[in-house]
Design an enzyme around this catalytic site. Structure first.
Site, PDB file in Angstrom:
ATOM      1  N   GLU A  65       0.861  -1.189   0.000  1.00  0.00           N
ATOM      2  CA  GLU A  65       0.000   0.000   0.000  1.00  0.00           C
ATOM      3  C   GLU A  65       0.895   1.235   0.000  1.00  0.00           C
ATOM      4  O   GLU A  65       1.909   1.275   0.685  1.00  0.00           O
ATOM      5  CB  GLU A  65      -0.904  -0.014   1.241  1.00  0.00           C
ATOM      6  CG  GLU A  65      -1.587   1.290   1.589  1.00  0.00           C
ATOM      7  CD  GLU A  65      -2.501   1.811   0.498  1.00  0.00           C
ATOM      8  OE1 GLU A  65      -2.490   3.033   0.263  1.00  0.00           O
ATOM      9  OE2 GLU A  65      -3.211   1.005  -0.142  1.00  0.00           O
ATOM     10  N   CYS A 119     -13.315  -0.533  -9.680  1.00  0.00           N
ATOM     11  CA  CYS A 119     -14.395   0.467  -9.621  1.00  0.00           C
ATOM     12  C   CYS A 119     -14.552   1.180 -10.960  1.00  0.00           C
ATOM     13  O   CYS A 119     -15.407   2.051 -11.090  1.00  0.00           O
ATOM     14  CB  CYS A 119     -14.136   1.476  -8.506  1.00  0.00           C
ATOM     15  SG  CYS A 119     -12.622   2.422  -8.738  1.00  0.00           S
TER      16      CYS A 119
END
Length: 442
Positions: free
Chosen positions: A324, A395
């Site tokens: 991340e 998304c």
């Protein structure tokens, strides 16, 4: 010789037949001269008067709003929200469409992007073409799911909270956002004077009673004393560093998914729909079928949602590496997953960190990249690791389609694809694709 200035067409009106839906919350039409119009506030098959909002003579396409509906679709409804419509709030794209029609349109967009960018049909990816509503979102006509647990209000020059107009910095003041979750609405942000603020973000955790507001002051402005209708912690965005700093209360909210509690700090990323996290974890785990003792990667791992779900299922001999880029998210992920000895979280961009790990093979991969997707180079690296299954959470259907094409080049095929309507009233849609080595599926 100077180039001749092109004439602006903003404000011009055209009577047009509306064609298919396109990615971005609009439909396609053509002027009599053949110029393409991307028209909002309309539906396929309608005849409308479209007023141009952006574009000039000779542009490849123009943007427009349907200002008069001459022949309405059977899927059209009166928009429940009083702030919706041409030139108004840009937060929702499909207030004027029945919920079932919204999901159908999103399915058509996903199918079109897969075909156009990857040459894949729904059959190729094991998808029946449906977009599933989230649990509890099927409501009677005229009712709107209150799903948005994070709302970023813009503030106008008079200190009124509102939402931005479509493709504009202009603020549409609102007294209530219909898609805001109850926990956001009950704070009463819209009733307060926010003079001196550029924006106010409201967060209402789903997994706890935690409420948070994040204030972004205009340059040189002082913070107001925040008195809202519910207990709330307050953060501010620093003028110099752009970081999020605690003013009072907890610097995080607690969310819950898959039977675990997750700390999410400083407005860090968490799925916005209350049912999203559990819906996506279920879809990913059903697709991957993790086995005890396997090694897994969780890329773009945020605060560790999928890493935690994987670690739970892989057991003491399994291992998970999360990557991340966000510093605060990494701190939260390490805190959230501290009880798993064989989970490691590395900070940095996936494309930079993954090659440095020296990992040459894994069993499972989860990736949930930002809207732009993972990109060819990262996908090529992932395809070289020989994972028996890969779960791609997306998304953006265009980025998903591009990356699925790269995975195909790397020897992977899509086993199943599922689509979920986790952003009702907007054009956004969430997909989960499960991939496996093509040799296995042939």
């Amino acid at each position: 010789m100077q180039a001749e200035e092109k004439k602006s067409l903003v404000g011009e009106e055209y009577e047009v037949e509306i064609g298919p839906v396109a990615h971005g919350g609009h439909c396609i039409a053509r002027t009599d001269a053949g110029q393409v119009l991307f028209v909002r506030h309309t539906l396929p098959g309608e005849r409308v008067v479209a007023r141009v909002t952006e574009g000039e003579e000779g542009d490849r396409f123009l943007r427009a709003d349907a200002v008069t509906v001459l022949d309405a679709s059977k899927d059209r409804v009166e928009a429940p929200c009083p702030f919706s419509g041409p030139g108004r709030c840009g937060g929702c794209d499909w207030q004027h469409a029945k919920p079932g029609a919204q999901r159908r349109l999103k399915g058509e967009v996903v199918a079109e992007q897969l075909q156009r960018l990857a040459g894949l049909t729904p059959e190729d990816v094991g998808w029946d073409g449906t977009v599933m509503p989230a649990e509890g979102d099927k409501l009677p006509a005229g009712q709107v799911p209150q799903w948005r647990t994070r709302v970023q209000y813009a503030v106008d020059a008079e200190g009124r909270a509102g939402l931005r107009r479509h493709r504009s910095h202009e603020v549409e003041p609102v007294d209530h956002c219909m898609i805001a979750a109850e926990g956001v609405s009950e704070l009463g942000i819209e009733k307060r004077d926010w003079t001196g603020m550029a924006s106010v973000e409201a967060i209402a955790a789903t997994g706890s009673q935690d409420r948070q507001v994040i204030l972004t002051p205009r340059p040189g402005a002082r913070l107001p004393i925040v008195e809202l209708d519910r207990p709330v912690s307050v953060m501010r965005v620093g003028e110099k560093d752009g970081g999020v700093h605690r003013v009072h209360g907890r610097p995080f909210v607690r969310e819950r998914a898959d039977g675990r509690t997750y700390r999410v700090g400083s407005g860090g990323f968490w799925q916005v729909h209350p049912k999203s996290a559990d819906t996506l974890v279920t879809a990913v785990m059903q697709g991957l079928l993790p086995r005890k003792g396997e090694m897994a990667l969780d890329l773009y791992c945020g605060v560790g949602l999928f890493a935690g779900a994987l670690a739970d299922r892989l057991g003491d001999k399994g291992a998970v590496l999360g990557i991340e880029s966000g510093k605060r998210a990494v701190e939260d992920a390490r805190h959230n997953l501290a009880d798993f000895e064989r989970v490691r979280i590395e900070q940095g961009k996936v494309e930079a960190v993954l090659p440095r790990t020296g990992i040459t093979e894994v069993d499972l991969i989860v990736l949930d990249p930002p809207r732009a997707g993972a990109g060819r180079k990262t996908v090529e690296h992932l395809a070289s690791l020989g994972a028996r299954r890969i779960a791609y959470v997306a998304c953006d259907p265009a980025a998903l389609a591009r990356d699925l094409g790269y995975f195909r080049d790397g020897g992977y095929r899509v086993r199943t694809l599922r689509a979920f309507d986790l952003f009702p009233m907007t054009h956004h849609v969430e997909c989960v694709a499960i991939l496996e080595p093509a040799a296995k599926g042939s």
